[in-house]
Design a protein around this motif. Structure first.
Motif, PDB file in Angstrom:
ATOM      1  N   ALA A   1      42.804  -9.722  82.031  1.00 57.41           N
ATOM      2  CA  ALA A   1      44.176  -9.590  82.511  1.00 57.41           C
ATOM      3  C   ALA A   1      44.324 -10.202  83.896  1.00 57.41           C
ATOM      4  N   ASN A   2      43.343  -9.972  84.767  1.00 57.42           N
ATOM      5  CA  ASN A   2      43.392 -10.558  86.109  1.00 57.42           C
ATOM      6  C   ASN A   2      43.332 -12.083  86.036  1.00 57.42           C
ATOM      7  N   ALA A   3      42.407 -12.592  85.209  1.00 52.25           N
ATOM      8  CA  ALA A   3      42.238 -14.041  85.081  1.00 52.25           C
ATOM      9  C   ALA A   3      43.504 -14.687  84.521  1.00 52.25           C
ATOM     10  N   ALA A   4      44.150 -14.011  83.578  1.00 53.01           N
ATOM     11  CA  ALA A   4      45.374 -14.545  82.989  1.00 53.01           C
ATOM     12  C   ALA A   4      46.474 -14.648  84.045  1.00 53.01           C
ATOM     13  N   ALA A   5      46.649 -13.588  84.838  1.00 53.14           N
ATOM     14  CA  ALA A   5      47.708 -13.577  85.854  1.00 53.14           C
ATOM     15  C   ALA A   5      47.453 -14.606  86.950  1.00 53.14           C
ATOM     16  N   LEU A   6      46.176 -14.830  87.255  1.00 54.58           N
ATOM     17  CA  LEU A   6      45.820 -15.756  88.332  1.00 54.58           C
ATOM     18  C   LEU A   6      45.600 -17.186  87.847  1.00 54.58           C
ATOM     19  N   GLY A   7      45.656 -17.390  86.527  1.00 53.09           N
ATOM     20  CA  GLY A   7      45.396 -18.723  85.980  1.00 53.09           C
ATOM     21  C   GLY A   7      43.974 -19.180  86.216  1.00 53.09           C
ATOM     22  N   ASP A   8      43.037 -18.236  86.147  1.00 58.15           N
ATOM     23  CA  ASP A   8      41.627 -18.512  86.466  1.00 58.15           C
ATOM     24  C   ASP A   8      40.879 -18.985  85.220  1.00 58.15           C
ATOM     25  N   LYS A   9      40.793 -20.293  85.040  1.00 57.76           N
ATOM     26  CA  LYS A   9      40.154 -20.847  83.846  1.00 57.76           C
ATOM     27  C   LYS A   9      38.653 -20.598  83.822  1.00 57.76           C
ATOM     28  N   SER A  10      38.014 -20.416  84.976  1.00 57.45           N
ATOM     29  CA  SER A  10      36.562 -20.235  85.023  1.00 57.45           C
ATOM     30  C   SER A  10      36.127 -18.964  84.306  1.00 57.45           C
ATOM     31  N   THR A  11      36.977 -17.944  84.327  1.00 60.66           N
ATOM     32  CA  THR A  11      36.648 -16.691  83.635  1.00 60.66           C
ATOM     33  C   THR A  11      36.560 -16.923  82.136  1.00 60.66           C
ATOM     34  N   PHE A  12      37.500 -17.642  81.581  1.00 61.81           N
ATOM     35  CA  PHE A  12      37.506 -17.895  80.137  1.00 61.81           C
ATOM     36  C   PHE A  12      36.401 -18.870  79.736  1.00 61.81           C
ATOM     37  N   ALA A  13      36.050 -19.771  80.631  1.00 63.80           N
ATOM     38  CA  ALA A  13      34.996 -20.743  80.343  1.00 63.80           C
ATOM     39  C   ALA A  13      33.621 -20.093  80.250  1.00 63.80           C
ATOM     40  N   ARG A  14      33.480 -18.853  80.715  1.00 63.88           N
ATOM     41  CA  ARG A  14      32.206 -18.147  80.619  1.00 63.88           C
ATOM     42  C   ARG A  14      31.861 -17.783  79.179  1.00 63.88           C
ATOM     43  N   ALA A  15      32.859 -17.718  78.316  1.00 55.77           N
ATOM     44  CA  ALA A  15      32.636 -17.314  76.923  1.00 55.77           C
ATOM     45  C   ALA A  15      31.970 -18.436  76.133  1.00 55.77           C
ATOM     46  N   LYS A  16      31.014 -18.069  75.301  1.00 56.11           N
ATOM     47  CA  LYS A  16      30.297 -19.036  74.482  1.00 56.11           C
ATOM     48  C   LYS A  16      31.256 -19.752  73.536  1.00 56.11           C
ATOM     49  N   GLY A  17      31.208 -21.075  73.539  1.00 60.15           N
ATOM     50  CA  GLY A  17      32.039 -21.860  72.643  1.00 60.15           C
ATOM     51  C   GLY A  17      33.417 -22.195  73.180  1.00 60.15           C
ATOM     52  N   VAL A  18      33.738 -21.674  74.374  1.00 61.19           N
ATOM     53  CA  VAL A  18      35.030 -21.986  74.987  1.00 61.19           C
ATOM     54  C   VAL A  18      34.797 -23.057  76.051  1.00 61.19           C
ATOM     55  N   GLY A  19      35.162 -24.297  75.732  1.00 58.67           N
ATOM     56  CA  GLY A  19      34.944 -25.407  76.650  1.00 58.67           C
ATOM     57  C   GLY A  19      35.987 -25.461  77.752  1.00 58.67           C
ATOM     58  N   PRO A  20      35.799 -26.350  78.714  1.00 56.64           N
ATOM     59  CA  PRO A  20      36.718 -26.470  79.856  1.00 56.64           C
ATOM     60  C   PRO A  20      38.177 -26.719  79.449  1.00 56.64           C
TER      61      PRO A  20
END
Length: 213
Positions: free
Chosen positions: A98-117
């Motif tokens: 939720a924090n990453a979504a509100a802040l537009g923080d792509k690095s948080t989502f990129a930590r997930a396996k299979g989720v590219g830049p």
């Protein structure tokens, strides 16, 4: 559609489990985080998301309904299917998502396996101005699932307590005249720095300070 199942864990697999509900075995897909909290013969309540397609009828299970809500919310993004949604939920706690979504923080989502830049950027961009999901509101007492996988008898609060607190803070800021996007970003930053357990009054006060900076 099936919204919830109560039963006994009959078998566990790498990405699924069989839940025995009064003698009927339901095959339920689940993420690694959920499966790690389960043991054979354990009595559990699963919040279910049902996917119906021409060639498949699939059940996905979650111990917490807010996880199920984010599982659905993430798949509203083009390119995010069940596998990628599970990968994100297995890697990042929902409060961080939720924090990453509100802040537009792509690095948080990129930590997930299979989720590219590229996909991480799309997720962060499309979720930034959207309200996070709050999950379903249950009027019955559900068992508490402890960190060690055991089940207690006390009723659990409605799913999405952290999300509800977040929405209360955002609502307070909007009522003070700030636009929703600014309010969400400020609250997300404070919750990221102070932690999701910070008192609501402190979150609002610090968010106001952030917005005034």
């Amino acid at each position: 559609m099936i919204g919830m199942l109560t039963g006994r864990v009959a078998a566990l697999g790498a990405d699924e489990l069989v839940l025995d509900v009064s003698g009927v075995g339901y095959l339920v897909g689940a993420g690694a985080r959920t499966l790690s909290r389960l043991e054979p013969d354990q009595d559990i309540v699963l919040h279910i998301e049902t996917h119906v397609r021409e060639d498949a009828f699939k059940l996905y299970g979650f111990l917490d309904d807010i996880d199920r809500a984010w599982f659905v919310h993430l798949q509203n993004i083009q390119g995010v299917g069940a596998k990628a949604a599970f990968a994100i939920l297995d890697t990042v706690p929902v409060s961080e998502i939720a924090n990453a979504a509100a802040l537009g923080d792509k690095s948080t989502f990129a930590r997930a396996k299979g989720v590219g830049p590229k996909l991480a950027t799309r997720i962060a961009t499309e979720l930034k101005d959207k309200a996070p999901p709050t999950g379903r509101s249950f009027s019955i007492g559900l068992p508490v699932h402890a960190d060690d996988g055991t089940t207690g008898g006390a009723p659990v609060a409605p799913a999405g307590g952290d999300s509800l607190a977040r929405e209360d803070a955002v609502s307070a800021l909007v009522n003070l005249g700030y636009n929703e996007s600014q309010a969400r970003q400020a609250v997300a930053k404070i919750l990221r720095d102070a932690g999701s357990e910070a008192p609501l009054g402190d979150v609002i006060r610090l968010s106001l300070k952030e917005l005034a900076a």
